[in-house]
Design a protein around this motif. Structure first.
Motif, PDB file in Angstrom:
ATOM      1  N   THR A   1      50.212  38.391  43.399  1.00 56.83           N
ATOM      2  CA  THR A   1      49.680  38.848  44.680  1.00 56.83           C
ATOM      3  C   THR A   1      48.196  38.510  44.703  1.00 56.83           C
ATOM      4  O   THR A   1      47.635  38.046  43.703  1.00 56.83           O
ATOM      5  CB  THR A   1      49.848  40.375  44.850  1.00 56.83           C
ATOM      6  N   GLN A   2      47.555  38.774  45.827  1.00 58.49           N
ATOM      7  CA  GLN A   2      46.118  38.524  45.899  1.00 58.49           C
ATOM      8  C   GLN A   2      45.356  39.420  44.927  1.00 58.49           C
ATOM      9  O   GLN A   2      44.250  39.095  44.536  1.00 58.49           O
ATOM     10  CB  GLN A   2      45.621  38.699  47.335  1.00 58.49           C
ATOM     11  N   GLU A   3      45.960  40.514  44.495  1.00 62.28           N
ATOM     12  CA  GLU A   3      45.330  41.378  43.495  1.00 62.28           C
ATOM     13  C   GLU A   3      45.287  40.703  42.130  1.00 62.28           C
ATOM     14  O   GLU A   3      44.589  41.157  41.230  1.00 62.28           O
ATOM     15  CB  GLU A   3      46.062  42.720  43.391  1.00 62.28           C
ATOM     16  N   SER A   4      46.038  39.606  41.950  1.00 58.10           N
ATOM     17  CA  SER A   4      46.081  38.882  40.676  1.00 58.10           C
ATOM     18  C   SER A   4      44.934  37.881  40.525  1.00 58.10           C
ATOM     19  O   SER A   4      44.766  37.303  39.454  1.00 58.10           O
ATOM     20  CB  SER A   4      47.396  38.108  40.562  1.00 58.10           C
TER      21      SER A   4
ATOM     22  N   THR B   1      41.584  37.957  40.269  1.00 60.91           N
ATOM     23  CA  THR B   1      40.596  38.169  39.206  1.00 60.91           C
ATOM     24  C   THR B   1      41.217  37.893  37.843  1.00 60.91           C
ATOM     25  O   THR B   1      40.604  37.225  37.000  1.00 60.91           O
ATOM     26  CB  THR B   1      40.042  39.609  39.260  1.00 60.91           C
TER      27      THR B   1
END
Length: 130
Positions: free
Chosen positions: A82-85, A87
């Motif tokens: 996801t976009q949270e991945s 970093t």
């Protein structure tokens, strides 16, 4: 210096079918966000981020797939991102680039990447020209 490439599947989507995939696909959104973060953080400039139409991971119903590739190094294929991945992916890219053979100890994988690793492929003994 070896060329380290992150291939990002732009057609990956948990919502859209492969035929319907367009700019809204989660894979494409992940690519755009990765490029934006890279542009604003020069520490990631040595990573060649490339879109790819399909990595065929959707065949097994995995979405948002990426592959880290470099000649004579291990290849890593992560899925269900996801976009949270973002970093975690960029932190992994630094570990990958620093490693002589691309091997990153499982315990060193940032964040939740360990649970998103589908496969790690051993390096070939010599570079393959395409």
């Amino acid at each position: 210096m070896k060329l380290h490439t992150l291939f990002v599947c732009t057609s990956c989507s948990a919502v859209l079918s492969h035929e319907e995939a367009d700019d809204r696909a989660e894979g494409n959104q992940l690519l755009l966000k990765l490029l934006e973060v890279q542009k604003n953080h020069h520490i990631y400039n040595n990573l060649n981020i490339q879109p790819v139409g399909c990595l065929w991971t959707c065949v097994k119903k995995y979405s948002c797939a990426v592959s880290f590739v470099c000649p004579q190094k291990y290849t890593y294929h992560f899925v269900d991102l996801t976009q949270e991945s973002i970093t975690d992916l960029l932190q992994f890219s630094l570990l990958y680039q620093e490693s002589e053979d691309g091997y990153v100890l499982p315990g060193k994988l940032p964040g939740t990447l360990r649970s998103h690793l589908l496969v790690r492929i051993p390096p070939t003994s010599e570079a393959i020209s395409l």
